[in-house]
Write an enzyme that holds these catalytic residues in place. Structure first.
Site, PDB file in Angstrom:
ATOM      1  N   HIS A  58       9.006  10.326   0.194  1.00  0.00           N
ATOM      2  CA  HIS A  58      10.252   9.492  -0.244  1.00  0.00           C
ATOM      3  C   HIS A  58      11.300  10.302  -1.060  1.00  0.00           C
ATOM      4  CE1 HIS A  58       6.320   6.772  -0.489  1.00  0.00           C
ATOM      5  NE2 HIS A  58       7.349   6.260   0.420  1.00  0.00           N
ATOM      6  N   ASP A  61       9.950  11.731  -4.046  1.00  0.00           N
ATOM      7  CA  ASP A  61       8.812  12.746  -4.159  1.00  0.00           C
ATOM      8  C   ASP A  61       9.471  14.034  -4.091  1.00  0.00           C
ATOM      9  OD1 ASP A  61       6.728  10.539  -3.494  1.00  0.00           O
ATOM     10  OD2 ASP A  61       7.045  10.534  -1.436  1.00  0.00           O
TER      11      ASP A  61
HETATM   12  C1  XUL Z   1       4.333   0.307   3.589  1.00  0.00           C
HETATM   13  C2  XUL Z   1       4.544   1.874   4.136  1.00  0.00           C
HETATM   14  C3  XUL Z   1       5.133   2.748   3.406  1.00  0.00           C
HETATM   15  C4  XUL Z   1       6.063   3.407   4.302  1.00  0.00           C
HETATM   16  C5  XUL Z   1       6.818   4.738   3.658  1.00  0.00           C
HETATM   17  O1  XUL Z   1       3.700  -0.569   3.937  1.00  0.00           O
HETATM   18  O2  XUL Z   1       3.803   1.971   5.161  1.00  0.00           O
HETATM   19  O3  XUL Z   1       4.251   3.720   2.889  1.00  0.00           O
HETATM   20  O4  XUL Z   1       5.235   4.199   5.364  1.00  0.00           O
HETATM   21  O5  XUL Z   1       7.348   4.312   2.642  1.00  0.00           O
END
Ligand code: XUL
Ligand code: MN
Length: 354
Positions: A58, A61
């Site tokens: 992210h 992150d």
């Molecule tokens: C949400 C999900 C997230 C995305 C990345 O359900 O899968 O973890 O993969 O943000």
């Protein structure tokens, strides 16, 4: 439109990835952390020894609290992380704007009814792309978490789809190299999401100004939550050359998003996902096999990782199962339309029974 041929004889060596959020302290909506904090940056040292070389991020992150920092501070922090990755021999697979946390996105980001909040979402997305670029990472993932509604009457869905497409086009224009990988999910945290399946994501890609740069990331659990077969969803994306990555995990029926270990709820379903990926040569262009799995809350330890190594090794066992599956016998059973025999043969093959 370009359809990929089936490649039965590939011998791809798979590369695996996961995100730092997959090593967690066990908090859930009903209770707090149950394991000691495992510092974010110490996680990078775990990847290679565990058999992983790709890191999913992210935006925050990479740069914690990036909202409060100047562009120069963001770039400085990003270059520190880039060096840490290089030192560990790791590749950043993608960066995703965490648009579901901020107060401005309670009613959605790109599809919010508030113009001010939509402007915030665009600003945050630009920051995310800047981070990806500075990391030398070629893709951003859009998990469109709050692009939906809690009650359907609260938003105009046709306008929402237009806004999503406008955002995709803005991203393509903002950076002429970056790819957009849409991760569809039908619900949670919203009641109804606007891009619930890979079919929706692929339609958005074709409608965009540069379809080649808009692809999908399919998560097993998300497909199952939509009532669909994850391997069929993957096959659909592969048939359109649009499967950029996967989030392999599992899901036990229609409930909250569980992120169980790959194959943990449905081994045959996992086998079929691996089969579809193998047959299409997934991974041969450098794609990662991504995992999005959650450690059980009952698990003890400091930096728990068994769910990651177990899911990875299950995947590799299933690769062996796919490669040792008797294709000639399969073809004969299909020719004879003896699907009873085919089903039994698959189950016995999975059980290791002759
Ligand atoms: C949400 C999900 C997230 C995305 C990345 O359900 O899968 O973890 O993969 O943000
Ligand atoms: Mn995911």
């Amino acid at each position: 439109m370009c359809f990929t041929a089936v490649n039965m004889s590939q011998d791809t060596t798979y590369r695996f990835s996961f995100g730092p959020w997959n090593i967690s302290e066990g908090a859930d909506p009903f209770g707090p952390e149950v394991r000691p904090l495992f510092p974010h940056e110490s996680k990078f040292a775990l990847y290679r020894p565990l058999g992983f070389e790709g890191v999913q991020f992210h935006d925050d992150d990479v740069v914690p609290e990036l909202e409060t920092l100047t562009p120069d501070q963001i770039l400085k922090k990003t270059s520190e992380v880039r060096t840490m990755l290089e030192n560990q021999g790791l590749t950043p697979e993608f960066v995703a704007p965490r648009l579901w946390f901020p107060a401005q996105t309670v009613d959605g980001a790109y599809t919010s009814n508030s113009a001010i909040d939509r402007a915030y979402a665009w600003d945050r997305t630009q920051k995310c792309i800047d981070v990806a670029r500075a990391l030398n990472c070629k893709a951003i993932v859009l998990w469109l978490a709050r692009e939906g509604s809690y009650i359907r009457e609260s938003k105009n869905a046709r306008v929402a789809y237009q806004r999503l497409l406008e955002t995709i086009n803005q991203i393509l224009q903002y950076d002429s190299d970056i790819e957009i990988w849409i991760e569809p999910k039908p619900n949670e945290p919203t009641d109804q999401a606007y891009v619930p399946t890979i079919g929706h994501a692929v339609a958005m890609a074709y409608a965009s100004n540069d379809p080649k740069r808009v692809k999908g990331l399919i998560e097993t659990a998300h497909a199952l939550l939509a009532g669909l077969d994850a391997s069929d969803e993957m096959a659909f994306a592969l048939a359109h050359n649009k499967l950029a990555s996967v989030h392999l995990n599992d899901q036990n029926g229609l409930k909250y998003d569980q992120d169980k270990n790959f194959g943990g709820a449905n081994l045959r379903g996992a086998f079929n996902q691996v089969r579809v990926l193998e047959e299409a040569g997934f991974g041969s262009k450098g794609e990662f096999v991504g995992l999005d799995v959650k450690a059980m809350r009952t698990q003890k330890g400091h930096g728990v990782t068994a769910h990651l190594t177990n899911s990875r090794s299950l995947f590799l066992h299933l690769v062996d199962k796919v490669r040792s599956w008797d294709r000639q016998a399969e073809a004969q059973m299909i020719e004879a339309r003896d699907y009873e025999a085919l089903e039994l043969a698959i189950l016995k093959h999975l059980m290791g029974v002759k």
